[in-house]
Scaffold this active site. Structure first.
Site, PDB file in Angstrom:
ATOM      1  N   ASP A  95      34.810  94.028  42.110  1.00  0.00           N
ATOM      2  CA  ASP A  95      34.409  92.630  41.934  1.00  0.00           C
ATOM      3  C   ASP A  95      32.877  92.590  41.868  1.00  0.00           C
ATOM      4  O   ASP A  95      32.197  92.842  42.865  1.00  0.00           O
ATOM      5  CB  ASP A  95      34.916  91.842  43.157  1.00  0.00           C
ATOM      6  CG  ASP A  95      35.142  90.394  42.845  1.00  0.00           C
ATOM      7  OD1 ASP A  95      34.371  89.848  42.054  1.00  0.00           O
ATOM      8  OD2 ASP A  95      36.082  89.809  43.423  1.00  0.00           O
ATOM      9  N   ASP A 196      32.335  87.865  38.690  1.00  0.00           N
ATOM     10  CA  ASP A 196      32.379  86.593  39.408  1.00  0.00           C
ATOM     11  C   ASP A 196      31.581  85.521  38.662  1.00  0.00           C
ATOM     12  O   ASP A 196      30.448  85.786  38.229  1.00  0.00           O
ATOM     13  CB  ASP A 196      31.743  86.850  40.789  1.00  0.00           C
ATOM     14  CG  ASP A 196      31.943  85.726  41.768  1.00  0.00           C
ATOM     15  OD1 ASP A 196      33.083  85.505  42.196  1.00  0.00           O
ATOM     16  OD2 ASP A 196      30.948  85.055  42.123  1.00  0.00           O
ATOM     17  N   GLU A 249      35.428  85.708  35.496  1.00  0.00           N
ATOM     18  CA  GLU A 249      35.828  84.445  36.121  1.00  0.00           C
ATOM     19  C   GLU A 249      34.962  83.341  35.530  1.00  0.00           C
ATOM     20  O   GLU A 249      33.731  83.427  35.567  1.00  0.00           O
ATOM     21  CB  GLU A 249      35.627  84.514  37.632  1.00  0.00           C
ATOM     22  CG  GLU A 249      36.165  83.260  38.317  1.00  0.00           C
ATOM     23  CD  GLU A 249      35.575  83.031  39.699  1.00  0.00           C
ATOM     24  OE1 GLU A 249      36.279  82.466  40.547  1.00  0.00           O
ATOM     25  OE2 GLU A 249      34.405  83.391  39.944  1.00  0.00           O
ATOM     26  N   HIS A 323      42.134  84.445  46.035  1.00  0.00           N
ATOM     27  CA  HIS A 323      41.559  84.248  47.366  1.00  0.00           C
ATOM     28  C   HIS A 323      40.879  82.891  47.538  1.00  0.00           C
ATOM     29  O   HIS A 323      40.371  82.602  48.611  1.00  0.00           O
ATOM     30  CB  HIS A 323      40.547  85.366  47.622  1.00  0.00           C
ATOM     31  CG  HIS A 323      39.413  85.325  46.638  1.00  0.00           C
ATOM     32  ND1 HIS A 323      39.584  85.638  45.305  1.00  0.00           N
ATOM     33  CD2 HIS A 323      38.118  84.961  46.772  1.00  0.00           C
ATOM     34  CE1 HIS A 323      38.435  85.482  44.669  1.00  0.00           C
ATOM     35  NE2 HIS A 323      37.524  85.068  45.544  1.00  0.00           N
ATOM     36  N   ASP A 324      40.826  82.094  46.474  1.00  0.00           N
ATOM     37  CA  ASP A 324      40.189  80.780  46.550  1.00  0.00           C
ATOM     38  C   ASP A 324      41.196  79.636  46.482  1.00  0.00           C
ATOM     39  O   ASP A 324      40.801  78.468  46.556  1.00  0.00           O
ATOM     40  CB  ASP A 324      39.212  80.589  45.380  1.00  0.00           C
ATOM     41  CG  ASP A 324      38.005  81.509  45.443  1.00  0.00           C
ATOM     42  OD1 ASP A 324      37.596  81.883  46.557  1.00  0.00           O
ATOM     43  OD2 ASP A 324      37.484  81.852  44.364  1.00  0.00           O
TER      44      ASP A 324
HETATM   45  C1  NOJ Z   1      33.923  82.745  42.979  1.00  0.00           C
HETATM   46  C2  NOJ Z   1      34.626  83.530  44.045  1.00  0.00           C
HETATM   47  O1  NOJ Z   1      35.964  83.700  43.659  1.00  0.00           O
HETATM   48  C3  NOJ Z   1      34.459  82.777  45.337  1.00  0.00           C
HETATM   49  O2  NOJ Z   1      35.256  83.305  46.363  1.00  0.00           O
HETATM   50  C4  NOJ Z   1      33.009  82.782  45.691  1.00  0.00           C
HETATM   51  O3  NOJ Z   1      32.785  81.984  46.824  1.00  0.00           O
HETATM   52  C5  NOJ Z   1      32.147  82.240  44.548  1.00  0.00           C
HETATM   53  N1  NOJ Z   1      32.531  82.751  43.267  1.00  0.00           N
HETATM   54  C6  NOJ Z   1      30.713  82.597  44.760  1.00  0.00           C
HETATM   55  O4  NOJ Z   1      30.532  83.976  44.581  1.00  0.00           O
END
Ligand code: NOJ
Length: 550
Positions: A95, A196, A249, A323-324
């Site tokens: 990541d 990310d 992402e 994870h979010d």
């Molecule tokens: C996206 C990530 O998936 C998240 O977990 C993170 O807090 C933010 N980007 C900042 O890196």
């Protein structure tokens, strides 16, 4: 094109397996679970960040991109993990958090110490002429996106927490650093990279405020340089790997932009994560507010992106969990009445779409959001900020709690539930985030008497074995049906009942008496006929054409 028939499994290392009893997951823990991963059968494991980090955002605040955080293990553990997975033909995806660094990163410290070279690694600006903040951008974790840069009188930009300083991608040295980091890990045998929030790297050059009544996000999202920088990164690093998988992402993006990022001719990324389908339950786009989900809202968004990306020649990463995100079975399924059925239905309609499926740890056993009763049970900075803000804006404590517990990212971050013990088989100590229902939902129970894990195994095999699933075209079927999502992938027909009500569906004639490729009830109990196919609560199936038809 090797990513079309692959399935990727995401591990949040902090919550997967603790090997030393300190309540926090680590790399040795993941090593211990390689046999489990091999049994499930994904092609690659994406590890959320385990690099050196002060952990303000659980590792998405990187202080050293080339070293393992001591709480997670050592570089030798990491190499053992990479090699161990390779022994099962499972690749590793790292990541890469390249939009920002931790303010504890050496670059930021040296910038603060006055080194001009490193100052230009970040986005540092004087106050506005009126003495206010440089512009009107907001942090995605709440509050302004600017904080004081030491005692210089200037401010630095942070689109996330104030300990996550945005990098200046206009600086060629920064871009070179990023390519060097990717190449460093390629040297360790890493062939997968997730980038990310990568569509935030091409910010508006002058970092201007958005015009009145315009969302500031347009000033820094999907900027025109993103594609240039991605192409450059591709050419300078992962582009030379024949067998690799890259995924970006994309925050608040568009189909058009994503088709561009992932179109093979553009030589940028293999695929993209987008999130519009996971905002269908946000009233007026507000994350920290609740509204009932209309069953067909998810389907219409999935359809829009499946069709749009196909037309644009791009490629989707397919997912409902990460994870979010709160657990999909709680959002779009029925965890109390039909947990196994709704979990497997959601998996079926997602995995068989055009794109590459991602499984987030625990979804293969139907894990749910935790059942917490106090805000002190939550750990995530975003959730805690949101709770305070909800209270400030006049919500009662009970209402604020209800909203946060439905939306918190911690919902996904509770430990993997391996067994019914107090530490859920995750830890012998006190888990950093408590599990709550491991007595009912855990790997041991699932493997002995459940059907969700086996369903995922089968979905993975179908992706590997059936070219129409990995490479076929996508066409929606009966899109107007109020409760079913159905589509064709060339000679494969897929349908899922999104509700707890039995319903019927007319299927394409050529699938009359077709063969079941997969079905999420224990044994199909009727022949599929085009006249009327009955779908029980959350039933999902895929059919290939019957032998008598062509
Ligand atoms: C996206 C990530 O998936 C998240 O977990 C993170 O807090 C933010 N980007 C900042 O890196």
């Amino acid at each position: 094109m090797s990513f079309h028939d692959k399935v990727i499994y995401q591990i949040y290392p902090k919550s997967f397996q603790d090997s030393d009893g300190n309540g926090v997951g680590d790399l040795r823990g993941v090593i211990d679970r390689i046999p489990y991963l091999a049994e499930l059968g994904p092609d690659m494991v994406w590890l959320s960040p385990f690099f050196v980090s002060p952990q303000r955002d659980n590792g998405y605040d990187v202080a050293d991109y080339r070293a393992v955080d001591p709480t997670m293990g050592t570089i030798d553990d990491l190499q053992e993990l990479i090699d161990g997975l390779a022994g099962h033909r499972i690749g590793v995806m790292f990541d890469m958090v390249f939009n920002h660094t931790s303010t504890e990163h050496e670059w930021f410290r040296r910038a603060l110490a006055g080194e001009e070279r490193f100052r230009d690694y970040y986005l540092i600006r004087p106050p506005a002429p009126d003495g206010g903040l440089p512009n009107n951008w907001e942090s995605k974790f709440g509050g302004p996106a600017w904080s004081k840069f030491g005692d210089t009188g200037d401010y630095y930009l942070h689109l996330f927490d104030r300990t996550q300083a945005d990098l200046n991608w206009r600086n060629p040295e920064v871009r070179q650093e990023m390519a060097d980091i990717v190449n460093f890990w390629i040297g360790h045998g890493v062939t997968g990279f997730r980038f990310d929030v990568i569509n935030l790297i091409g910010k508006e050059e002058q970092l201007r405020s958005s015009p009145k009544d315009v969302d500031p996000r347009v000033m820094y999202t999907d900027g025109e340089d993103v594609e240039t920088y991605l192409r450059e990164l591709h050419d300078a690093s992962f582009g030379r790997l024949a067998e690799r998988i890259t995924v970006g992402e994309m925050s608040s993006t568009s189909i058009q932009a994503c088709a561009g990022y992932s179109h093979p001719d553009n030589q940028e990324l293999d695929m993209v994560f987008s999130f519009h389908h996971l905002k269908v339950d946000y009233p007026n786009g507000q994350k920290w507010a609740l509204a009932p989900v209309k069953p067909d809202a998810l389907k219409l968004k999935l359809h829009e992106w499946a069709e749009g990306m196909q037309t644009g020649g791009g490629w989707n990463a397919l997912f409902l969990n990460n994870h979010d995100q709160p657990r999909s079975v709680c959002r779009f399924g029925d965890p109390a009445g039909y947990r196994a059925e709704s979990a497997t239905m959601l998996a079926t309609i997602t995995h068989l779409l055009r794109g590459t499926p991602f499984i987030y740890m625990g979804e293969e056993i139907g894990m749910t959001d935790p059942e917490y009763d106090s805000i002190t049970d939550y750990a995530d900075i975003e959730a805690l900020n949101a709770y305070d803000e909800l209270i400030r804006s006049g919500h009662s404590a009970a209402e604020a709690f209800r909203i946060v517990s439905a939306r918190a990212r911690d919902n996904a971050r509770t430990p993997m539930q391996w067994d019914s013990s107090p530490g859920a088989g995750f830890t012998t100590g006190n888990a950093w985030l408590s599990p709550t229902n491991q007595d009912r939902i855990n790997v041991a129970t699932e493997l002995s008497s459940g059907r969700i894990f086996r369903h995922y195994q089968r979905l993975i095999r179908l992706r590997h074995e059936i070219p129409d699933i990995s490479a076929g075209s996508y066409r929606a079927w009966a899109l107007e049906h109020p409760s079913v999502y159905a589509y064709l992938r060339d000679d494969v027909f897929v349908a899922g009942n999104l509700t707890s009500e039995t319903t019927t569906l007319q299927i394409p004639e050529e699938f009359d008496h077709g063969e079941y490729l997969i079905n999420n009830y224990p044994g199909p109990n009727y022949p599929p006929t085009s006249a009327s196919l009955t779908l029980r609560p959350y039933e999902a199936l895929a059919l290939s054409k019957g032998e008598t038809t062509s």
